[in-house]
Design an enzyme around this catalytic site. Structure first.
Site, PDB file in Angstrom:
ATOM      1  N   GLY A  12       5.289   1.460  -8.378  1.00 24.77           N
ATOM      2  CA  GLY A  12       4.987   0.990  -7.024  1.00 24.77           C
ATOM      3  C   GLY A  12       6.198   0.754  -6.131  1.00 24.77           C
ATOM      4  O   GLY A  12       6.109  -0.023  -5.185  1.00 24.77           O
ATOM      5  N   ASN A  14       7.426   2.855  -4.022  1.00 27.10           N
ATOM      6  CA  ASN A  14       7.066   3.367  -2.682  1.00 27.10           C
ATOM      7  C   ASN A  14       6.159   2.379  -1.958  1.00 27.10           C
ATOM      8  O   ASN A  14       6.288   2.185  -0.747  1.00 27.10           O
ATOM      9  CB  ASN A  14       6.397   4.743  -2.794  1.00 27.10           C
ATOM     10  CG  ASN A  14       7.419   5.847  -2.931  1.00 27.10           C
ATOM     11  OD1 ASN A  14       8.159   6.139  -1.998  1.00 27.10           O
ATOM     12  ND2 ASN A  14       7.496   6.450  -4.114  1.00 27.10           N
ATOM     13  N   LEU A  87      -2.007   8.742 -10.060  1.00 28.82           N
ATOM     14  CA  LEU A  87      -2.087   9.886 -10.976  1.00 28.82           C
ATOM     15  C   LEU A  87      -3.490  10.457 -11.171  1.00 28.82           C
ATOM     16  O   LEU A  87      -3.638  11.562 -11.686  1.00 28.82           O
ATOM     17  CB  LEU A  87      -1.484   9.512 -12.335  1.00 28.82           C
ATOM     18  CG  LEU A  87       0.036   9.280 -12.308  1.00 28.82           C
ATOM     19  CD1 LEU A  87       0.529   8.775 -13.653  1.00 28.82           C
ATOM     20  CD2 LEU A  87       0.784  10.544 -11.903  1.00 28.82           C
ATOM     21  N   ILE A  90      -8.311  13.009  -7.073  1.00 25.68           N
ATOM     22  CA  ILE A  90      -9.368  12.555  -6.161  1.00 25.68           C
ATOM     23  C   ILE A  90     -10.431  13.658  -6.052  1.00 25.68           C
ATOM     24  O   ILE A  90     -10.093  14.827  -5.965  1.00 25.68           O
ATOM     25  CB  ILE A  90      -8.714  12.307  -4.771  1.00 25.68           C
ATOM     26  CG1 ILE A  90      -7.681  11.185  -4.836  1.00 25.68           C
ATOM     27  CG2 ILE A  90      -9.727  12.051  -3.703  1.00 25.68           C
ATOM     28  CD1 ILE A  90      -8.211   9.826  -5.104  1.00 25.68           C
ATOM     29  N   ASN A 104      -0.144  11.922   0.561  1.00 22.13           N
ATOM     30  CA  ASN A 104       0.452  11.778  -0.773  1.00 22.13           C
ATOM     31  C   ASN A 104       1.955  11.999  -0.675  1.00 22.13           C
ATOM     32  O   ASN A 104       2.417  12.761   0.174  1.00 22.13           O
ATOM     33  CB  ASN A 104      -0.165  12.836  -1.707  1.00 22.13           C
ATOM     34  CG  ASN A 104       0.408  12.777  -3.115  1.00 22.13           C
ATOM     35  OD1 ASN A 104       0.509  11.711  -3.714  1.00 22.13           O
ATOM     36  ND2 ASN A 104       0.804  13.926  -3.651  1.00 22.13           N
ATOM     37  N   HIS A 106       5.237  13.397  -2.866  1.00 18.99           N
ATOM     38  CA  HIS A 106       5.549  14.190  -4.054  1.00 18.99           C
ATOM     39  C   HIS A 106       7.072  14.373  -4.136  1.00 18.99           C
ATOM     40  O   HIS A 106       7.713  14.656  -3.125  1.00 18.99           O
ATOM     41  CB  HIS A 106       4.842  15.551  -3.960  1.00 18.99           C
ATOM     42  CG  HIS A 106       5.034  16.387  -5.188  1.00 18.99           C
ATOM     43  ND1 HIS A 106       4.299  16.193  -6.338  1.00 18.99           N
ATOM     44  CD2 HIS A 106       5.909  17.396  -5.453  1.00 18.99           C
ATOM     45  CE1 HIS A 106       4.703  17.059  -7.257  1.00 18.99           C
ATOM     46  NE2 HIS A 106       5.684  17.798  -6.739  1.00 18.99           N
ATOM     47  N   ASP A 147      -1.372  19.038  -4.491  1.00 16.79           N
ATOM     48  CA  ASP A 147      -0.099  19.155  -3.758  1.00 16.79           C
ATOM     49  C   ASP A 147      -0.095  20.308  -2.753  1.00 16.79           C
ATOM     50  O   ASP A 147       0.962  20.887  -2.473  1.00 16.79           O
ATOM     51  CB  ASP A 147       1.087  19.328  -4.740  1.00 16.79           C
ATOM     52  CG  ASP A 147       1.205  18.190  -5.730  1.00 16.79           C
ATOM     53  OD1 ASP A 147       0.908  17.049  -5.356  1.00 16.79           O
ATOM     54  OD2 ASP A 147       1.594  18.450  -6.892  1.00 16.79           O
ATOM     55  N   GLU A 176      12.577   8.917  -0.907  1.00 20.68           N
ATOM     56  CA  GLU A 176      11.131   8.703  -0.760  1.00 20.68           C
ATOM     57  C   GLU A 176      10.851   7.390  -0.039  1.00 20.68           C
ATOM     58  O   GLU A 176       9.933   7.291   0.776  1.00 20.68           O
ATOM     59  CB  GLU A 176      10.449   8.679  -2.137  1.00 20.68           C
ATOM     60  CG  GLU A 176      10.443  10.012  -2.845  1.00 20.68           C
ATOM     61  CD  GLU A 176       9.668   9.950  -4.151  1.00 20.68           C
ATOM     62  OE1 GLU A 176       8.604   9.328  -4.200  1.00 20.68           O
ATOM     63  OE2 GLU A 176      10.140  10.531  -5.149  1.00 20.68           O
TER      64      GLU A 176
HETATM   65  C1  GRF Z   1       7.225   9.011  -6.883  1.00 28.05           C
HETATM   66  O1  GRF Z   1       8.249   9.829  -7.345  1.00 28.05           O
HETATM   67  C2  GRF Z   1       6.233   9.819  -6.075  1.00 28.05           C
HETATM   68  O2  GRF Z   1       6.805  10.885  -5.378  1.00 28.05           O
HETATM   69  C3  GRF Z   1       5.303  10.345  -7.130  1.00 28.05           C
HETATM   70  O3  GRF Z   1       5.203   9.306  -8.072  1.00 28.05           O
HETATM   71  C4  GRF Z   1       6.366   8.481  -8.015  1.00 28.05           C
HETATM   72  C5  GRF Z   1       5.916   7.079  -7.779  1.00 28.05           C
HETATM   73  O4  GRF Z   1       6.946   6.142  -7.869  1.00 28.05           O
HETATM   74  N1  GRF Z   1       4.045  10.792  -6.585  1.00 28.05           N
HETATM   75  P1  GRF Z   1       6.661   4.624  -7.519  1.00 28.05           P
HETATM   76  O5  GRF Z   1       5.469   4.177  -8.364  1.00 28.05           O
HETATM   77  O6  GRF Z   1       6.360   4.507  -6.057  1.00 28.05           O
HETATM   78  O7  GRF Z   1       7.902   3.884  -7.904  1.00 28.05           O
END
Ligand code: GRF
Length: 197
Positions: A12, A14, A87, A90, A104, A106, A147, A176
């Site tokens: 988490g 992000n 993960l 959907i 999303n 990626h 994706d 990110e």
């Molecule tokens: C990130 O690398 C994102 O791009 C991918 O999963 C990872 C999630 O990281 N979809 P976090 O849980 O936000 O630390």
């Protein structure tokens, strides 16, 4: 305030970048709810931030899981669903209902190194194996593929001599944390201009 719902399965970080920027006022939105498809640190972060949170069971049918998510985010008045390291796949009905309102993140420069099975460290292993000189991250709308939806924004990261999948992953993750809030801000601006319905 623009209402978002964030779906998580892992650390988490992000999600944290969105929470921090919305709390500081840098990002004009409110995280209404966080949903995990399992117990994970992402859900803990929501708890620490005082955000409503739900843990669902990823082992139930995909259709059922999506119905539960739909119910929660509809009740919360969510305007944008953010998959931040989510993960579970959907289902089509959900994607069609929320079309243009699910994004999303990626960890590669899509369309390169995306698709089924391309997640987590596997992405960075594949990038290094292919001898790429750069990689990066992408925020895109979610469609019924994996994706494959329309790209909103990307950030590039140079592959350095001596990079391991882990060092590359770490540098990309830092980008990110900027890209996701910037992409949400872009969507909010478009909405305020009336482009987003
Ligand atoms: C990130 O690398 C994102 O791009 C991918 O999963 C990872 C999630 O990281 N979809 P976090 O849980 O936000 O630390």
């Amino acid at each position: 305030m623009f209402k978002i719902g964030v779906l998580v399965s892992g650390g988490g970080s992000n999600l944290q970048s969105i929470i921090d920027k919305s709390k500081s006022g840098e990002l004009q939105c409110n995280v209404e709810v966080v949903i995990g498809d399992r117990e994970c640190y992402g859900v803990e972060r929501a708890k620490e931030a005082g955000i409503d949170r739900h843990v669902l069971d990823r082992k139930i049918l995909k259709k059922e899981l999506c119905k539960e998510i739909d119910k929660i985010i509809t009740e919360k008045g969510v305007e944008l669903v953010v998959l931040a390291g989510f993960l579970s796949i959907i289902d089509e009905e959900f994607v069609n209902k929320w079309k243009g309102k699910i994004i999303n993140i990626h960890p590669s420069l899509l369309p390169k190194f995306g698709g089924p099975g391309m997640y987590g460290i596997k992405v960075h292993e594949a990038v290094l194996k292919a001898g790429e000189q750069e990689s990066g991250c992408t925020v895109h709308y979610v469609d019924t593929g994996v994706d494959s939806g329309e790209i909103i924004a990307q950030k590039r990261v140079k592959v350095l001599v001596g990079d391991t999948p882990e060092t590359l992953q770490k540098r990309i993750l830092m980008e990110e944390h900027k890209l996701l809030p910037e992409s949400i801000a872009k969507i909010i601006t478009e909405k305020n201009k009336g482009v987003y319905s």
